[in-house]
Design a protein around this motif. Structure first.
Motif, PDB file in Angstrom:
ATOM      1  N   GLU A  91     -60.613  23.993   1.342  1.00 52.38           N
ATOM      2  CA  GLU A  91     -59.416  23.473   2.004  1.00 52.38           C
ATOM      3  C   GLU A  91     -59.051  22.083   1.475  1.00 52.38           C
ATOM      4  O   GLU A  91     -57.870  21.773   1.273  1.00 52.38           O
ATOM      5  CB  GLU A  91     -59.645  23.407   3.513  1.00 52.38           C
ATOM      6  CG  GLU A  91     -58.424  22.945   4.293  1.00 52.38           C
ATOM      7  CD  GLU A  91     -58.671  22.906   5.790  1.00 52.38           C
ATOM      8  OE1 GLU A  91     -57.837  22.322   6.506  1.00 52.38           O
ATOM      9  OE2 GLU A  91     -59.715  23.460   6.236  1.00 52.38           O
ATOM     10  N   VAL A  92     -60.062  21.287   1.223  1.00 46.83           N
ATOM     11  CA  VAL A  92     -59.806  19.939   0.695  1.00 46.83           C
ATOM     12  C   VAL A  92     -59.163  20.032  -0.679  1.00 46.83           C
ATOM     13  O   VAL A  92     -58.163  19.350  -0.972  1.00 46.83           O
ATOM     14  CB  VAL A  92     -61.115  19.125   0.626  1.00 46.83           C
ATOM     15  CG1 VAL A  92     -60.896  17.810  -0.118  1.00 46.83           C
ATOM     16  CG2 VAL A  92     -61.653  18.865   2.023  1.00 46.83           C
ATOM     17  N   LEU A  93     -59.723  20.871  -1.534  1.00 48.76           N
ATOM     18  CA  LEU A  93     -59.188  21.000  -2.883  1.00 48.76           C
ATOM     19  C   LEU A  93     -57.780  21.576  -2.865  1.00 48.76           C
ATOM     20  O   LEU A  93     -56.927  21.214  -3.685  1.00 48.76           O
ATOM     21  CB  LEU A  93     -60.110  21.881  -3.725  1.00 48.76           C
ATOM     22  CG  LEU A  93     -61.512  21.311  -3.993  1.00 48.76           C
ATOM     23  CD1 LEU A  93     -62.366  22.320  -4.758  1.00 48.76           C
ATOM     24  CD2 LEU A  93     -61.420  20.004  -4.761  1.00 48.76           C
ATOM     25  N   GLU A  94     -57.528  22.483  -1.940  1.00 53.35           N
ATOM     26  CA  GLU A  94     -56.194  23.074  -1.856  1.00 53.35           C
ATOM     27  C   GLU A  94     -55.153  22.019  -1.477  1.00 53.35           C
ATOM     28  O   GLU A  94     -54.040  22.009  -1.991  1.00 53.35           O
ATOM     29  CB  GLU A  94     -56.195  24.195  -0.812  1.00 53.35           C
ATOM     30  CG  GLU A  94     -54.836  24.884  -0.676  1.00 53.35           C
ATOM     31  CD  GLU A  94     -54.851  25.969   0.385  1.00 53.35           C
ATOM     32  OE1 GLU A  94     -53.781  26.513   0.695  1.00 53.35           O
ATOM     33  OE2 GLU A  94     -55.962  26.244   0.916  1.00 53.35           O
ATOM     34  N   ARG A  95     -55.516  21.109  -0.586  1.00 51.94           N
ATOM     35  CA  ARG A  95     -54.574  20.074  -0.156  1.00 51.94           C
ATOM     36  C   ARG A  95     -54.405  18.987  -1.212  1.00 51.94           C
ATOM     37  O   ARG A  95     -53.417  18.252  -1.190  1.00 51.94           O
ATOM     38  CB  ARG A  95     -55.038  19.454   1.156  1.00 51.94           C
ATOM     39  CG  ARG A  95     -54.957  20.423   2.316  1.00 51.94           C
ATOM     40  CD  ARG A  95     -55.342  19.753   3.628  1.00 51.94           C
ATOM     41  NE  ARG A  95     -55.161  20.695   4.724  1.00 51.94           N
ATOM     42  CZ  ARG A  95     -54.006  20.959   5.329  1.00 51.94           C
ATOM     43  NH1 ARG A  95     -52.908  20.320   4.926  1.00 51.94           N
ATOM     44  NH2 ARG A  95     -53.924  21.836   6.303  1.00 51.94           N
TER      45      ARG A  95
END
Length: 587
Positions: A49-53
């Protein structure tokens, strides 16, 4: 408009509190408040999720230089919290080592600048990881900094703490080990309070953290107030083990003193831990025992003042001549023990010195001319005085610088009963007062003593009357004037003993009220108490089962023996006081 889609915030200069913090920020000195969802994703370790954001979108972020407004559609890795924490700070604090590694792979250049980024408290991500004890995150951050050529191990926060200071303070042994193995020179740095990581590791009570830091020979052991780590180790739960490790690492620690001149042995002696003192004596230099603080007190003086006779014995066995050490007032450890009423230490000194070449220390005088006997009398310690007189055979005719003997000091006691005990005791050993001309002899003020005697007379008279009342009531306790247990064989002696108790108590009360004979009244009270006790014993035996009678008789005999010894001692003491008072009055 969705929160994760659009953020509009005024750009602001970095709010760090030092020039160093300013120098580590991005070139445009702009920062964006961190997206709440990004914050939650980082704290929970949701790497995907962090990388996606944080996926970079061309043209997603644009800044209007005229208004200073930053707009973007997705999150930026340079976003910070209200305290100035970056994504790397949060991940390090939560121990997300995999997330840190993945961020470095995806955003190498930006993460490189974030490794040394400081928040509002000047903490780097390494500080956060070390404080939280996230040893895996510490290892990853140290490795990445080494690859990027960043020097973050020696970076200090607002309190002057390095990451090693924080890990040591919280006792995170694995984090400490990782930091020390990365750069041993960091173990020699001090924070703003002048405290080393080694001292903090000892205070945390972590033996493993202590072991990790002591692998560095150049590590500092400095603490506050010029103390070292060995001072701190004395009062820890695992003190003997820590003391052993520290002395094995550097024996000179035992010889160092703090701002008050106290060595670690001084602190151990005050604590009274024999194992701890023995550990220091075993590995420390021999001169440590002779160290004195600013008041001239040695470790032996400290142990004597606190009444730790076992510690004092250990110190004397290690260095017998330490008994000759004197403080700034010229007092030995025996003076210190006598002044503080430490009878156990005084008894130890008498045992050690009675038949040795140090026998003279029992009568040694300080700079005011006081011997240990003078100090014990002045302190009002009859037990110490008796030990010095009976076992120590000390002299009772020594004059101090004021020309006073111990008996003169006893007469100045403010407590009546203490004065009586001291005068009787010293008088039994033929102590004398200061010689004076009879025409210049200052009359002894016995007003306070007579008041005490008068109160004693009144109290004893009340006791005598109460005994008489108890005896009278016991004699007439029954139905229709008859005793309930008159047919019991053990009860036949009860009336005689009860009558004797009542008669002698009444005689004692009359003698006390009219002041005819104090000694005779005491003897009468003694007979009365014994008679009353034996009478009640007969009454109890008559109603108790046979198997309990023998135990009751044995207990009664023991109590009677102890009370008889006490009564005889008190009678003899009061007789001697009476004779002494009469002698002084005549003078």
């Amino acid at each position: 408009m969705s929160m994760d889609r659009q953020h509009i915030h005024p750009a602001f200069p970095w709010r760090g509190s030092s020039a160093n913090a300013m120098s580590t920020q991005p070139n445009d000195t702009r920062s964006v408040d961190m997206c709440p969802k990004l914050h939650h994703a980082v704290c929970r370790g949701r790497t995907e999720e962090v990388l996606e954001r944080l996926v970079p979108l061309h043209g997603a972020a644009a800044a209007d230089k005229a208004t200073g407004i930053i707009q973007h559609g997705r999150c930026d890795i340079l976003e910070v919290t209200a305290a100035g924490n970056t994504v790397l700070h949060l991940a390090a604090e939560k121990g997300r080592d995999e997330l840190i590694q993945e961020l470095y792979i995806r955003f190498r250049e930006k993460v490189k600048s974030l490794l040394s980024r400081q928040n509002s408290a000047l903490d780097t991500p390494l500080h956060c990881a070390a404080r939280a004890g996230s040893d895996k995150a510490v290892v990853v951050l140290v490795r990445l900094a080494r690859e990027c050529g960043e020097s973050i191990l020696g970076c200090k926060n607002e309190a002057g703490d390095t990451a090693l200071h924080l890990a040591a303070r919280h006792g995170h042994a694995k984090a400490v080990e990782a930091l020390v193995s990365a750069a041993t020179a960091v173990a020699a740095k001090l924070n703003n309070a002048g405290v080393s990581p080694l001292y903090l590791a000892v205070m945390s009570g972590s033996v493993e953290a202590l072991k990790a830091i002591t692998t560095c020979r150049e590590a500092s052991s400095v603490g506050p107030g010029l103390q070292n780590a060995l001072h701190a180790a004395v009062f820890q739960r695992k003190a003997p083990k820590m003391v052993e490790l520290l002395l094995k690492w550097r024996k000179a620690l035992a010889d160092e003193v703090d701002c008050n001149g106290s060595s670690p042995l001084h602190l151990a002696s005050s604590d009274g831990d024999c194992k701890l003192v023995a550990a220091i004596l075993r590995d420390a230099p021999s001169r440590t025992v002779y160290k004195k603080d600013l008041c001239g007190l040695s470790a032996l003086h400290v142990a004597a003042q606190m009444g730790h006779h076992r510690v004092a014995e250990l110190l004397l066995e290690s260095c017998p001549d330490a008994a000759e050490l004197r403080d700034n007032n010229g007092r030995t450890f025996l003076h210190a023990a006598a002044n503080e009423k430490r009878s156990s230490v005084v008894s130890l000194a008498i045992k050690k010195f009675k038949d040795s070449k140090l026998r003279g220390l029992l009568d040694a005088q300080d700079r005011k001319g006081d011997t240990p006997l003078h100090l014990a009398v002045a302190a009002g310690a009859p037990g110490v005085v008796e030990a010095l007189l009976r076992k120590g055979k000390v002299r009772v005719d020594v004059f101090n610088n004021d020309g006073k003997t111990p008996l003169d000091l006893a007469a100045e006691s403010t407590s009546y009963f203490t004065m009586v005990s001291l005068v009787v005791m010293l008088g039994a050993f033929k102590a004398q007062t200061q010689p004076q001309r009879q025409d210049r002899l200052k009359p002894w003020d016995i007003s306070n003593i007579m008041k005490g005697i008068e109160k004693t007379f009144n109290s004893l008279a009340v006791v005598a009357v109460l005994i008489a009342i108890a005896a009278l009531a016991a004699g007439f306790n029954g139905d229709n004037g008859k005793a309930n247990l008159e047919r019991k064989p053990a009860f036949r002696i009860f009336p005689f003993l009860d009558t004797l108790a009542m008669a002698t108590s009444m005689v004692a009360a009359i003698l006390l009220v009219y002041g005819k004979s104090f000694v005779a009244s005491l003897h009468c009270m003694w007979v009365s108490l014994n008679s009353l006790m034996l009478a009640f014993n007969e009454a109890l035996v008559s109603v108790m089962p046979a198997n309990y009678r023998f135990g009751l008789m044995v207990l009664t005999l023991k109590l009677e023996h102890r009370r008889t010894k006490f009564n005889n001692h008190m009678i003899n003491a009061l007789i001697n006081v009476k004779i002494r008072i009469r002698t002084w009055i005549r003078k």
